[in-house]
Design a protein around this motif. Structure first.
Motif, mmCIF file in Angstrom:
data_model
loop_
_atom_site.group_PDB
_atom_site.id
_atom_site.type_symbol
_atom_site.label_atom_id
_atom_site.label_comp_id
_atom_site.label_asym_id
_atom_site.label_seq_id
_atom_site.Cartn_x
_atom_site.Cartn_y
_atom_site.Cartn_z
ATOM 1 N N ALA A 245 0.850 -1.196 0.000
ATOM 2 C CA ALA A 245 0.000 0.000 0.000
ATOM 3 C C ALA A 245 0.883 1.242 0.000
ATOM 4 C CB ALA A 245 -0.930 0.012 1.210
ATOM 5 N N ARG A 246 0.426 2.270 -0.706
ATOM 6 C CA ARG A 246 1.132 3.548 -0.747
ATOM 7 C C ARG A 246 0.101 4.654 -0.558
ATOM 8 N NH1 ARG A 246 6.124 5.876 -3.187
ATOM 9 N NH2 ARG A 246 6.839 3.717 -3.367
ATOM 10 N N LYS A 247 0.127 5.266 0.602
ATOM 11 C CA LYS A 247 -0.798 6.324 0.958
ATOM 12 C C LYS A 247 -0.042 7.644 1.111
ATOM 13 C CE LYS A 247 -4.171 3.337 1.323
ATOM 14 N NZ LYS A 247 -5.293 3.299 0.359
ATOM 15 N N ASP A 249 0.283 9.490 3.658
ATOM 16 C CA ASP A 249 0.973 9.632 4.947
ATOM 17 C C ASP A 249 1.826 8.423 5.312
ATOM 18 O OD1 ASP A 249 -1.341 8.180 5.104
ATOM 19 O OD2 ASP A 249 -1.801 8.747 7.170
ATOM 20 N N ARG A 263 4.451 0.005 8.612
ATOM 21 C CA ARG A 263 4.001 1.228 7.972
ATOM 22 C C ARG A 263 5.041 2.316 8.240
ATOM 23 N NH1 ARG A 263 -2.616 1.570 8.962
ATOM 24 N NH2 ARG A 263 -3.132 -0.093 7.455
#
Length: 288
Positions: A245-247, A249, A263
């Protein structure tokens, strides 16, 4: 009366008539304003003065009906200068429009340069017969275009610098315009400009998170195949993670062998093992 005397009288009459017609033609060309203001005319200089206005009679070589003025009234001259300044082709563009043109030019140049780098690296890989590397380069190109993630297979230092300069300059231009609207009480236009700035600049903000340093000395680095490699204990141990996942924040990584997830935030690392909840693991920061 003799014939000779009669001819002399006729010739004198013609000369006087022509002189009178020329004088009438001259005086018909005097501006009405000069007549109304009682302008006095000097027969020697052929110049008349009415206050600050000076009108010059045409020379004999000029066509009838054309009046040459030596000076405009100062008030009229000022009006002409103002009109030309507002309507002239050299009129300065608004600050926001000028900033936008420069912004678009910088972005186009930077995008062209980075696409040329992709092409160059892919051509080298193909020439060397490394089809796997050529495939990785093409995958990173697609990721770059679709998700705005900076690639790791080419040097993007110059591209990042150019984009930061372009976006920063455009942000300042928008901020100046928004502040001006706020001072004038035009909150609706200020709000509209904020939305417009976000929509215009968002596509030019790229994700350059590629190296992370956590407390304890561990370093995470993205690899060409988009996996992440953690090096710790001064290079003695290596752990490979998959990016899941790449968000905005954080970036989430998964270790498939131990079912551990991490994370990477801008100031800390959170850890989750199996079904256990997320917890604080280490402090950390992005190193690029």
């Amino acid at each position: 009366m003799s014939l000779k005397t009669r001819n002399l009288i006729c010739l004198l009459f013609l000369v006087l008539n022509v002189t009178a017609l020329q004088a009438a033609d001259y005086f018909r060309q005097i501006p009405r304003q000069a007549v109304k203001t009682g302008a006095g005319w000097n027969g020697k200089t052929q110049n008349g003065k009415a206050g600050s206005q000076v009108t010059t009679l045409p020379s004999s070589s000029e066509k009838s009906g054309h009046v040459q003025r030596a000076n405009f009234p100062s008030q009229n001259r000022s009006k002409v200068i103002i009109i030309l300044a507002k309507a002239g082709p050299g009129q300065a563009k608004p600050e926001l429009d000028a900033a936008r043109e420069e912004f678009q030019e910088r972005v186009e140049t930077a995008m062209k340069a980075i696409n040329e780098l992709f092409d160059k690296q892919k051509a080298i890989a193909i020439k060397q017969g490394n089809t796997h590397a050529a495939d990785l380069i093409e995958r990173q190109r697609r990721r770059f275009k679709e998700k705005r993630v900076l690639p790791s297979v080419i040097n993007t230092t110059h591209f990042e610098k150019e984009m930061v300069v372009a976006v920063t300059a455009m942000q300042k231009a928008y901020q100046h315009e928004i502040a001006e609207c706020a001072r004038n009480g035009n909150q609706a236009k200020a709000s509209l400009l904020k939305t417009k700035a976000h929509n215009e600049l968002s596509p030019c903000v790229f994700d350059g998170r590629r190296k992370y340093v956590r407390g304890g000395g561990g370093i995470f680095t993205i690899q060409a195949d988009q996996s992440w490699l953690e090096v710790k204990n001064r290079g003695k141990n290596h752990v490979r993670f998959t990016e899941v996942a790449r968000k905005p924040d954080y970036i989430e990584l998964k270790d498939n062998t131990t079912d551990t997830r991490l994370r990477l935030y801008h100031d800390r690392v959170s850890l989750k093992h199996g079904y256990y909840p997320w917890r604080h693991f280490k402090n950390g920061r992005w190193a690029n």
